[in-house]
Each structure stands twice: as C-alpha cells, then as structure tokens.
Design an enzyme around this catalytic site. Structure first.
Site, PDB file in Angstrom:
ATOM      1  N   CYS A 114       0.818  -1.221   0.000  1.00 58.65           N
ATOM      2  CA  CYS A 114       0.000   0.000   0.000  1.00 58.65           C
ATOM      3  C   CYS A 114       0.851   1.271   0.000  1.00 58.65           C
ATOM      4  O   CYS A 114       0.352   2.348  -0.306  1.00 58.65           O
ATOM      5  CB  CYS A 114      -0.952  -0.005   1.187  1.00 58.65           C
ATOM      6  SG  CYS A 114      -2.226  -1.263   1.004  1.00 58.65           S
ATOM      7  N   HIS A 255      -3.197   7.338   1.752  1.00 53.02           N
ATOM      8  CA  HIS A 255      -3.653   6.019   1.317  1.00 53.02           C
ATOM      9  C   HIS A 255      -5.033   5.759   1.921  1.00 53.02           C
ATOM     10  O   HIS A 255      -5.283   6.077   3.086  1.00 53.02           O
ATOM     11  CB  HIS A 255      -2.657   4.952   1.790  1.00 53.02           C
ATOM     12  CG  HIS A 255      -3.129   3.559   1.575  1.00 53.02           C
ATOM     13  ND1 HIS A 255      -3.560   3.108   0.356  1.00 53.02           N
ATOM     14  CD2 HIS A 255      -3.261   2.507   2.432  1.00 53.02           C
ATOM     15  CE1 HIS A 255      -3.928   1.846   0.473  1.00 53.02           C
ATOM     16  NE2 HIS A 255      -3.762   1.458   1.717  1.00 53.02           N
ATOM     17  N   ASN A 285     -10.177   0.209  -0.690  1.00 52.76           N
ATOM     18  CA  ASN A 285      -8.713   0.187  -0.685  1.00 52.76           C
ATOM     19  C   ASN A 285      -8.223  -0.445  -1.989  1.00 52.76           C
ATOM     20  O   ASN A 285      -8.370  -1.652  -2.190  1.00 52.76           O
ATOM     21  CB  ASN A 285      -8.235  -0.613   0.530  1.00 52.76           C
ATOM     22  CG  ASN A 285      -6.728  -0.645   0.665  1.00 52.76           C
ATOM     23  OD1 ASN A 285      -5.997  -0.240  -0.238  1.00 52.76           O
ATOM     24  ND2 ASN A 285      -6.257  -1.143   1.796  1.00 52.76           N
TER      25      ASN A 285
HETATM   26  O1  UT7 Z   1      -3.973  -0.967   3.302  1.00 47.89           O
HETATM   27  C1  UT7 Z   1      -3.118  -1.832   3.980  1.00 47.89           C
HETATM   28  C2  UT7 Z   1      -3.154  -1.590   5.440  1.00 47.89           C
HETATM   29  N1  UT7 Z   1      -4.390  -2.054   6.000  1.00 47.89           N
HETATM   30  C3  UT7 Z   1      -5.029  -1.301   6.890  1.00 47.89           C
HETATM   31  O2  UT7 Z   1      -4.609  -0.206   7.173  1.00 47.89           O
HETATM   32  C4  UT7 Z   1      -6.260  -1.904   7.548  1.00 47.89           C
HETATM   33  C5  UT7 Z   1      -6.169  -1.741   9.040  1.00 47.89           C
HETATM   34  N2  UT7 Z   1      -7.263  -2.360   9.755  1.00 47.89           N
HETATM   35  C6  UT7 Z   1      -8.531  -1.913   9.670  1.00 47.89           C
HETATM   36  O3  UT7 Z   1      -8.828  -1.009   8.928  1.00 47.89           O
HETATM   37  C7  UT7 Z   1      -9.557  -2.508  10.611  1.00 47.89           C
HETATM   38  O4  UT7 Z   1      -8.905  -3.332  11.553  1.00 47.89           O
HETATM   39  C8  UT7 Z   1     -10.653  -3.335   9.891  1.00 47.89           C
HETATM   40  C9  UT7 Z   1     -11.567  -2.407   9.128  1.00 47.89           C
HETATM   41  C10 UT7 Z   1     -10.012  -4.351   8.947  1.00 47.89           C
HETATM   42  C11 UT7 Z   1     -11.492  -4.065  10.930  1.00 47.89           C
HETATM   43  O5  UT7 Z   1     -12.051  -3.147  11.863  1.00 47.89           O
HETATM   44  P1  UT7 Z   1     -11.905  -3.375  13.442  1.00 47.89           P
HETATM   45  O6  UT7 Z   1     -12.638  -2.280  14.070  1.00 47.89           O
HETATM   46  O7  UT7 Z   1     -10.450  -3.525  13.743  1.00 47.89           O
HETATM   47  O8  UT7 Z   1     -12.683  -4.720  13.635  1.00 47.89           O
HETATM   48  P2  UT7 Z   1     -12.149  -6.116  14.208  1.00 47.89           P
HETATM   49  O9  UT7 Z   1     -11.313  -6.810  13.198  1.00 47.89           O
HETATM   50  O10 UT7 Z   1     -11.582  -5.888  15.573  1.00 47.89           O
HETATM   51  O11 UT7 Z   1     -13.513  -6.889  14.339  1.00 47.89           O
HETATM   52  C12 UT7 Z   1     -14.550  -6.459  15.227  1.00 47.89           C
HETATM   53  C13 UT7 Z   1     -15.745  -7.393  15.097  1.00 47.89           C
HETATM   54  C14 UT7 Z   1     -15.360  -8.867  15.184  1.00 47.89           C
HETATM   55  O12 UT7 Z   1     -16.394  -9.525  15.887  1.00 47.89           O
HETATM   56  P3  UT7 Z   1     -16.217  -9.892  17.434  1.00 47.89           P
HETATM   57  O13 UT7 Z   1     -14.997 -10.750  17.496  1.00 47.89           O
HETATM   58  O14 UT7 Z   1     -16.037  -8.563  18.127  1.00 47.89           O
HETATM   59  O15 UT7 Z   1     -17.485 -10.596  17.742  1.00 47.89           O
HETATM   60  C15 UT7 Z   1     -15.356  -9.327  13.758  1.00 47.89           C
HETATM   61  O16 UT7 Z   1     -15.628 -10.696  13.635  1.00 47.89           O
HETATM   62  O17 UT7 Z   1     -16.352  -7.229  13.795  1.00 47.89           O
HETATM   63  C16 UT7 Z   1     -16.455  -8.504  13.154  1.00 47.89           C
HETATM   64  N3  UT7 Z   1     -16.323  -8.306  11.722  1.00 47.89           N
HETATM   65  C17 UT7 Z   1     -17.362  -8.004  10.925  1.00 47.89           C
HETATM   66  N4  UT7 Z   1     -18.657  -7.826  11.177  1.00 47.89           N
HETATM   67  C18 UT7 Z   1     -19.454  -7.497  10.136  1.00 47.89           C
HETATM   68  C19 UT7 Z   1     -15.193  -8.366  10.963  1.00 47.89           C
HETATM   69  N5  UT7 Z   1     -15.485  -8.101   9.685  1.00 47.89           N
HETATM   70  C20 UT7 Z   1     -16.824  -7.870   9.630  1.00 47.89           C
HETATM   71  C21 UT7 Z   1     -17.703  -7.540   8.585  1.00 47.89           C
HETATM   72  N6  UT7 Z   1     -18.995  -7.364   8.880  1.00 47.89           N
HETATM   73  N7  UT7 Z   1     -17.277  -7.370   7.296  1.00 47.89           N
END
Ligand code: UT7
Length: 330
Positions: A114, A255, A285
């Site tokens: 990225c 980005h 992204n």
């Molecule tokens: O470009 C390259 C670099 N990449 C980045 O900069 C991405 C960095 N990371 C992020 O942007 C975020 O971590 C994400 C958007 C990928 C995820 O957001 P988050 O707030 O960190 O969510 P999480 O992974 O901690 O998940 C929270 C909850 C989980 O459920 P539990 O365990 O709390 O019950 C996930 O299973 O959200 C759940 N979850 C979803 N729910 C609905 C994960 N994906 C989804 C989804 N829809 N698509």
C-alpha cells in the site's frame, strides 16, 4: 543547478462494475452499517475477468498521453507499483510498455504494497533529478479482487480495483515538484498482512490452494494499531522537517485503507476536512492505486493551483510506510 521532478500529467482508471455494501450483504455475513462505521467504504469497483492490472494501468497512462498530446515514444521509463502484477513475469511494466507503444522506454514493477506508490514516486524522481531521463511514467495499479477471498468477511469488504498514473518531467525551479520523502519498512510486520502462496517459498500446489494461501490474509486489529500511529507520525514529520505548518498544506492525500486511520493522521497534522482528500467511500482500498487515483480526481476537478503544497502518506504490508511532500508546479 539541481533539477527537480515535477508532475506534468495525471490520469486514472476505475472499472465500471460497482460492488456495493448491499451486494456484499448477499455474499457474506456483514452489513452496510458495520462497513461504513468501521471503514468509511460504501462501494468499490471490480475489474472483469480476463483483464489484469496492466489493463487499468494502461488506461490511466493513456489518459495522460491523450490529455497532454504526448507521443508514447517520448516516454523513457515506466514504473508500476503493484501487488497484483498480471503475472510473476514478464512485469506489468513490460506489458504496459507494449500496450501503449512506448518503444523507447524501459520499465519495472515495484512492490511496496500500500506504500508502493510513494516508493515509486520517490524512485521515479531520482531518474529525473539525476538527468538520466526526461519523461518517467509512474503508475499504481491493483486488481485486488484477484486475490480477495469473497467468503472472508474480514477482508472482502475492504478492497477494490483501480489504477492511477502521473508523468514526471524535469524542472529547473528548485522550489517545485517532489521536494522530500520519508520512507520506511519493517519486515517484522510481515506476519500480520500477506499473501503467502504462488511465490518461490510456497509455489502453487493443491495444498496452497486448499489452504487459501493465494488470498490476502490480514490481522486487521494489529495492522490498524500500527497504521494509525505510523501514518500519522510520518505525515506530521515531513511537514515539520520542511518548516511548514498544517495550514500551509493545500491537500493531504493519504492512502485510503480506513477513514479512521485517515482522520487520525489529519488530526495530528492539524488539518480540517477541506484539506483531506477522501474517496474511500467510492473505491475502497485499491492498494498502490489509492493515491494517484485521488490525485487525479482532485486535478481533474481543477482544485490544484501552481504553488500548492501536497502531502501524501501511506501504510501497508511489509510493514511499509512513508510520506512525500510536493509542490504543484503546473
Ligand atoms: O492498506 C493496507 C493496510 N491495511 C489497513 O490499514 C487496515 C487496518 N485495519 C482496519 O482497517 C480494521 O482493523 C478493519 C476495518 C479491517 C477491521 O475493523 P476493526 O474495528 O479492527 O474490527 P475487528 O477486526 O476488531 O472486528 C470487530 C468485530 C469482530 O467480531 P467480534 O470478534 O467482536 O465478535 C469481527 O468478527 O467485527 C467482526 N467483523 C465483521 N462484522 C461485520 C469483521 N469483519 C466484519 C464484517 N462485517 N465485514
């Protein structure tokens, strides 16, 4: 006198097919509210089967050559930032060279994930500043849909396909063009964001396919933690290092991985919303394409004026991260 690399043309390409959050609700257990509140993404574009990243990169470069009425034979070098090359080899740069008819150019692909576009702009600028070349095309192109597992809700909602490009040319004006960059990598972060299959370590096999090793893996929470601090740090650092303040920056072009990461960096730099270029809602992204795609939209909306300072910043797999300061020269 030291020559500077200035951007003299900008182009982009996004496929027509839209994949909305509503569409994804029908594919995996997700919902529009979760995706918008956690990422800022509403829809993304998907390139059709049978076309690779080279097709989009070619279209972005063609836009520049047509707008500027430049003969492809004038191009000296084509650099393509991508994590989704059409093939392992030949390079996507060679494919674009052939498609566009740049018969005097050489070229190569560059993988900074990225952060790839910032790596590529800094690299391209060296060939201009050294006097080696007069026209360098720097392209960012990624067909992320080719490496996304559309049964994995934690990644499939994030990514889209697009390309963007700029043309770099020399200028004798010391205060314009690409003024500075800060680049980093830290390979200890590799375990948190990768695609393991298909390279020399894990060549394609039935096992790599069964284990889904040809898809993106991301530990989102860990990547988020690093991205939110590193991208903000490196964005603020380049402004301070060049004795500027936030209100002297016309546009911050980050980005587009997550709106919350973008907001944190903008806050650290003391910017207000009007200075921050955001299009993640429409494209998601697109990895190496996010920054040139956003730049091209701002440029074609005629929002750029000669003398404007622009800061770009990114964070991605590797880990890689960096920022770049430029002053608009045309
Ligand atoms: O470009 C390259 C670099 N990449 C980045 O900069 C991405 C960095 N990371 C992020 O942007 C975020 O971590 C994400 C958007 C990928 C995820 O957001 P988050 O707030 O960190 O969510 P999480 O992974 O901690 O998940 C929270 C909850 C989980 O459920 P539990 O365990 O709390 O019950 C996930 O299973 O959200 C759940 N979850 C979803 N729910 C609905 C994960 N994906 C989804 C989804 N829809 N698509």
């Amino acid at each position: 006198m030291r020559r500077k690399a200035i951007i003299t043309g900008v182009g982009h390409y996004a496929p027509e097919k839209v994949l909305s959050n509503k569409d994804l609700e029908r594919m995996v257990d997700t919902n529009d509210e979760w995706i918008v509140s956690r990422t800022g993404i509403r829809e993304r574009r998907i390139l059709e089967e049978g076309k690779g990243s080279s097709y989009m990169g070619y279209q972005a470069l063609k836009m520049i050559l047509e707008e500027k009425d430049i003969d492809p034979e004038e191009i000296d070098l084509i650099i393509v930032a991508t994590v989704t090359p059409d093939t392992m080899f030949p390079s996507t740069a060679c494919r674009i060279q052939h498609m566009i008819g740049a018969s005097n150019a050489w070229g190569f692909d560059l993988n900074g994930a990225c952060t790839g576009y910032i790596y590529a702009l800094a690299t391209g600028a060296q060939f201009i500043e050294s006097g080696a070349h007069k026209k360098v095309a720097v392209i960012g192109a990624d067909k992320m849909s080719a490496i996304v597992d559309y049964t994995d809700r934690s990644t499939c909602v994030l990514f889209g396909d697009a390309a963007g490009a700029v043309l770099l040319e020399p200028s004798e004006e010391a205060d314009y063009g690409i003024l500075d960059w800060i680049l980093h990598c830290d390979g200890s972060g590799g375990e948190y964001l990768h695609m393991l299959g298909g390279g020399s370590l894990y060549p394609a096999s039935h096992e790599t396919v069964d284990k889904k090793m040809h898809y993106i893996y991301q530990d989102g929470r860990t990547v988020f933690k690093f991205a939110v601090t590193k991208m903000a740090d490196v964005s603020a650092e380049i402004v301070e290092k060049n004795n500027l303040t936030g209100n002297e920056i016309k546009f911050f072009i980050p980005h587009q991985a997550n709106l919350r990461i973008i907001d944190a960096a903008a806050r650290r730099m003391g910017l207000d919303d009007s200075q921050v270029v955001v299009n993640i809602d429409r494209y998601g992204n697109t990895t190496a394409a996010t920054i040139p795609l956003a730049l091209s939209e701002v440029y074609h909306d005629q929002k750029l004026q000669r003398g404007d300072y622009i800061v770009m910043a990114a964070f991605g797999a590797g880990f890689t991260w960096g920022s770049l300061l430029l002053r608009w020269a045309i």
